[in-house]
Design a protein around this motif. Sequence first.
Motif, PDB file in Angstrom:
ATOM      1  N   GLU A  35     -44.007  13.510  12.343  1.00  0.00           N
ATOM      2  CA  GLU A  35     -42.877  12.582  12.372  1.00  0.00           C
ATOM      3  C   GLU A  35     -42.726  11.940  13.748  1.00  0.00           C
ATOM      4  N   GLU A  70     -42.721   7.832  14.613  1.00  0.00           N
ATOM      5  CA  GLU A  70     -41.607   7.174  15.302  1.00  0.00           C
ATOM      6  C   GLU A  70     -42.084   6.429  16.536  1.00  0.00           C
ATOM      7  N   LYS A 103     -41.943   1.086  13.585  1.00  0.00           N
ATOM      8  CA  LYS A 103     -40.500   0.904  13.527  1.00  0.00           C
ATOM      9  C   LYS A 103     -40.070   0.742  12.069  1.00  0.00           C
ATOM     10  N   ALA A 104     -38.911   1.284  11.767  1.00  0.00           N
ATOM     11  CA  ALA A 104     -38.377   1.172  10.408  1.00  0.00           C
ATOM     12  C   ALA A 104     -37.579  -0.114  10.269  1.00  0.00           C
ATOM     13  N   LYS A 114     -36.008  -0.770   7.342  1.00  0.00           N
ATOM     14  CA  LYS A 114     -34.857  -0.285   6.573  1.00  0.00           C
ATOM     15  C   LYS A 114     -34.931   1.235   6.520  1.00  0.00           C
ATOM     16  N   GLY A 115     -33.779   1.878   6.607  1.00  0.00           N
ATOM     17  CA  GLY A 115     -33.744   3.323   6.532  1.00  0.00           C
ATOM     18  C   GLY A 115     -34.070   3.985   7.853  1.00  0.00           C
ATOM     19  N   THR A 116     -34.301   5.304   7.805  1.00  0.00           N
ATOM     20  CA  THR A 116     -34.619   6.106   8.984  1.00  0.00           C
ATOM     21  C   THR A 116     -35.886   6.905   8.723  1.00  0.00           C
ATOM     22  N   ILE A 117     -36.754   6.951   9.716  1.00  0.00           N
ATOM     23  CA  ILE A 117     -38.018   7.678   9.555  1.00  0.00           C
ATOM     24  C   ILE A 117     -37.759   9.178   9.497  1.00  0.00           C
ATOM     25  N   ARG A 118     -37.997   9.761   8.343  1.00  0.00           N
ATOM     26  CA  ARG A 118     -37.915  11.209   8.125  1.00  0.00           C
ATOM     27  C   ARG A 118     -39.053  11.607   7.199  1.00  0.00           C
ATOM     28  N   VAL A 136     -42.343   7.638   4.187  1.00  0.00           N
ATOM     29  CA  VAL A 136     -42.066   6.260   4.592  1.00  0.00           C
ATOM     30  C   VAL A 136     -43.148   5.372   3.996  1.00  0.00           C
ATOM     31  N   ALA A 169     -37.638   7.503   2.604  1.00  0.00           N
ATOM     32  CA  ALA A 169     -36.657   7.549   3.695  1.00  0.00           C
ATOM     33  C   ALA A 169     -36.583   6.230   4.451  1.00  0.00           C
ATOM     34  N   ALA A 170     -37.693   5.488   4.482  1.00  0.00           N
ATOM     35  CA  ALA A 170     -37.692   4.242   5.266  1.00  0.00           C
ATOM     36  C   ALA A 170     -38.793   3.301   4.787  1.00  0.00           C
TER      37      ALA A 170
END
Length: 374
Positions: free
Chosen positions: A112, A116, A120-121, A123-127, A133, A160-161
Amino acid sequence: MFLELAKRNLQRAKVRSLLAVIGILIGVMAVSAIGIFGESLKVAVLQNFEDVANELIVTPNLQEGYRYIEEMDINRIKKLPGVAEVIAVKSDSLLIETKKKKSYAVIYAMDEKNVEEMFKAEKGTIRLKGSCVVGKRLAEFAEIRVNSKIIIGGKEFRVAAILEDSGARFDINPNSAVILSPEDFEKVSDVGYTMLIVKAESLEKVDDVKREIEEKINSRENKVIVFDLKIILERINEAFSQINTFLMAIASVSLLVAGVSILNIMLMSTIERTKEIGIMRAIGAYRSTILRIFLMEALILGLIGSGIGSVLSVAGGYVIDLIILQDPSYVFRPSTLLYVIFGFCIGIFVAVVSGLYPAWKASRLEPIEALRYE
């Protein structure tokens, strides 16, 4: 004295002198402005690769029968001098299923933290723990949204993204792919490590790291293939330099026209001032004196035209960069401003060279023949 005589003679033919200055001005402006834009474009493109310039891509040598990179070799590479970081990547082509579509896509296994740092995401959050993703193009094609569920290799994951479009990359291209954590990847695929992204401590150490990897890992057998991205930067730099030189050569045609204009003006001036030159020679003026006066006239035309053209080329380059690159700051880089100096020097050179023949011809006039001229 020479300067005053030259200024007086140019003022006597104001229109012709003005046209010669305009010719030099246009030529210098064309050469410098095109040079500025070409250099700005090259810098803008190279900046997109600066983040990966110190990377080396290590892949298994398929031709020698190596499908994956062994963990033992990965650990050896991590301990090599000059290596800042090693990102181990697994990848496989698997079937993904959504509510509306089925498609095969590349599935990457990455930590992860590395995802990161590299992407870059949008939309959403990188998880990545229990989630995934998805690249932008794949999300658009399969109509995938954040928090929707997709099935990969028979296992269900929540999105998640959605990543930003990262353009063309030479290491990992996530635009049409899905990224999982290494633990989740093992649930859907049993492939080994298919790529290493090795980051050198600096651009200067890339060659040393590459040599160390090849010596340590390929000492007995050619297990891996090492590709350094610095070569790409060198090729891009070389290509843009050639293109810029070509464009400037085309722009130089306008300077050639300006040179012919100065040649014509100086020849006309020689003819019109034949009797004056004869008088100067009769009262003791040396041939070198006549030569210097005419060359000074050409130099003045070149200085004025080149000076104004250089200033306008900076303004022109600023506008072009602002319109095309949306960033006029490239104009003020030292490498870019060198083209302004180059254009200025070329303009003066063309002016002086164009005035050489008329100056020589004027200096060779015999006093008696010049005084008889009507």
